[in-house]
Scaffold this active site. Structure first.
Site, PDB file in Angstrom:
ATOM      1  N   ARG A 135      14.511  34.678  13.699  1.00 48.66           N
ATOM      2  CA  ARG A 135      13.901  34.775  12.375  1.00 48.66           C
ATOM      3  C   ARG A 135      14.508  33.684  11.520  1.00 48.66           C
ATOM      4  O   ARG A 135      14.268  32.517  11.806  1.00 48.66           O
ATOM      5  CB  ARG A 135      14.146  36.189  11.825  1.00 48.66           C
ATOM      6  N   HIS A 164      22.224  38.526  12.092  1.00 44.88           N
ATOM      7  CA  HIS A 164      21.447  39.777  12.075  1.00 44.88           C
ATOM      8  C   HIS A 164      21.017  40.084  13.503  1.00 44.88           C
ATOM      9  O   HIS A 164      20.655  39.169  14.243  1.00 44.88           O
ATOM     10  CB  HIS A 164      20.224  39.582  11.161  1.00 44.88           C
ATOM     11  N   ARG A 220      26.061  45.962   5.895  1.00 43.10           N
ATOM     12  CA  ARG A 220      24.817  45.852   5.126  1.00 43.10           C
ATOM     13  C   ARG A 220      23.855  47.001   5.446  1.00 43.10           C
ATOM     14  O   ARG A 220      22.805  46.798   6.053  1.00 43.10           O
ATOM     15  CB  ARG A 220      24.111  44.523   5.448  1.00 43.10           C
ATOM     16  N   CYS A 309      -8.872  64.227   1.387  1.00 41.02           N
ATOM     17  CA  CYS A 309      -9.738  63.525   0.421  1.00 41.02           C
ATOM     18  C   CYS A 309      -8.913  62.477  -0.336  1.00 41.02           C
ATOM     19  O   CYS A 309      -7.732  62.310  -0.085  1.00 41.02           O
ATOM     20  CB  CYS A 309     -10.335  64.506  -0.576  1.00 41.02           C
ATOM     21  N   MET A 310      -9.556  61.809  -1.276  1.00 35.47           N
ATOM     22  CA  MET A 310      -8.857  60.724  -1.968  1.00 35.47           C
ATOM     23  C   MET A 310      -7.651  61.231  -2.767  1.00 35.47           C
ATOM     24  O   MET A 310      -6.557  60.697  -2.669  1.00 35.47           O
ATOM     25  CB  MET A 310      -9.817  59.981  -2.884  1.00 35.47           C
ATOM     26  N   ASP A 311      -7.839  62.278  -3.542  1.00 32.69           N
ATOM     27  CA  ASP A 311      -6.736  62.759  -4.384  1.00 32.69           C
ATOM     28  C   ASP A 311      -6.491  64.253  -4.231  1.00 32.69           C
ATOM     29  O   ASP A 311      -5.845  64.868  -5.071  1.00 32.69           O
ATOM     30  CB  ASP A 311      -7.012  62.394  -5.847  1.00 32.69           C
TER      31      ASP A 311
END
Ligand SMILES: Cc1ncc(COP(=O)(O)O)c(C=O)c1O
Length: 348
Positions: A135, A164, A220, A309-311
């Site tokens: 990376r 890392h 870390r 459903c959406m909400d």
């Protein structure tokens, strides 16, 4: 907390964050850099940062300069390292906010040094070495020369060096040992040249737990700080706990006769007379429309039935006969002794 104004909300227990920091510091036997990138893994960067610092973290780690500046604006005065790329155009902002940058490339190093000629003072840098992550990072083969060159620049201060790991969450994988050996060899080379950065670091959460040799003088932790295990093979000690609970409320409770369809497409039909509750929570809140969803009501598991459903979505409340409108419902986290873990939710 007064949650009355919310339909769906997260509660973050900052005392738990503090306990997790202290425990990780104890395991790591090193200073702690609390990783608070991506808005503190979704928990709220400034609040997590403050709780971590109060618990003993001496550093904060973020991915981007703008995250670091936001932390400074929130009144955090500790060391902050930007772990990702920072454009040379933004060196002034880094200097003005006393933020350390990551360096891994000759050209970027030169550009930083040029900027610093106009600004004066010393830009604090941590060198990133790519020992196998593929990376960001200077290769170990060219790192020695790179660091020697950088250390001759009067306005650049090499304060740290780090790497890392790619496989630290798989304790059996040989690559972490190989990455560590490569890093150690480079550190020996630097010592021979009389270069001794104040901070040497490599351990994310998994390496803190699995590789004591990787602790050096700064660790870390990210995911473990929030109380989640890095992988199924790398579990956490019992006293490192999640701090987050995702909640909503029951907004209706109805009794339907057998054979009644529930939600879009009637994917669920009541098998007998059933009590069905609605909650103010749906895919717009990030809940997946998948089979097997479960919520907690009054300390019991209640299956989500029918399509999300959406909400809103619906719960089967047969096991919670006393459930009532206004009851708190937990989608992620614990209610009493019963829990829905992040792993369970993620599996779904
Ligand atoms: C360089 C670096 N160090 C530490 C961490 C923290 O990792 P973890 O959440 O696995 O503890 C990250 C997170 O992505 C990272 O990029």
């Amino acid at each position: 907390m007064n949650s009355n104004g919310f339909s769906a909300w997260l509660e973050i227990d900052l005392e738990v964050i503090g306990q997790n920091v202290r425990k990780l510091q104890h395991i790591g036997q090193a200073e702690v850099m609390a990783i608070v990138k991506a808005n503190g893994y979704g928990h709220g960067a400034a609040e997590i940062a403050r709780a971590s610092v109060e618990a003993g973290a001496t550093w904060l780690g973020v991915a981007r300069l703008e995250e670091a500046i936001a932390l400074r604006r929130s009144g955090l005065h500790c060391h902050i390292l930007v772990l990702g790329y920072t454009s040379p155009d933004r060196v002034t902002e880094a200097i003005n906010n006393n933020i350390c940058l990551t360096i891994y490339d000759q050209q970027i190093g030169q550009a930083y040094a040029q900027q610093m000629e106009h600004l004066g003072g010393g830009l604090r840098l941590h060198i990133k070495v790519d020992t196998g992550m593929g990376r960001l990072g200077i290769s170990p083969e060219t790192a020695l020369e790179f660091i020697e060159n950088l250390s001759r620049r009067p306005n650049l201060t090499i304060e740290g060096i780090f790497t890392h790991f790619a496989h630290a969450d798989e304790p059996q994988a040989p690559t972490t040992g190989e990455q560590l050996a490569m890093f150690d060899q480079l550190l020996s080379g630097l010592r021979r040249d009389g270069i001794a950065p104040r901070y040497i670091h490599s351990a994310n959460s998994a390496a803190i737990l699995n590789y004591p040799k990787a602790h050096y003088d700064l660790v870390r932790p990210g995911i473990a700080l929030y109380g989640f295990p890095p992988s199924p093979e790398t579990t956490l000690p019992n006293d490192i706990r999640p701090a987050l609970t995702w909640k909503t409320r029951l907004t209706s409770v109805s009794t339907f006769p057998a054979g009644h369809g529930i939600s879009y497409g009637h994917m669920y039909h009541t098998r007998a007379e059933e009590r069905i509750g609605s909650i103010a929570f749906g895919y717009a809140d990030g809940y997946r429309r998948v089979d097997g969803n479960v919520a907690l009501v009054r300390g019991k598991r209640a299956p989500v039935v029918g399509r999300v459903c959406m909400d809103q979505c619906m719960l089967q409340l047969d096991d919670v006969p006393d459930a009532a409108i206004g009851d708190e419902v937990v989608l992620l986290g614990c209610q009493g002794e019963v829990c829905i873990t992040a792993e369970e939710l993620a599996d779904r």
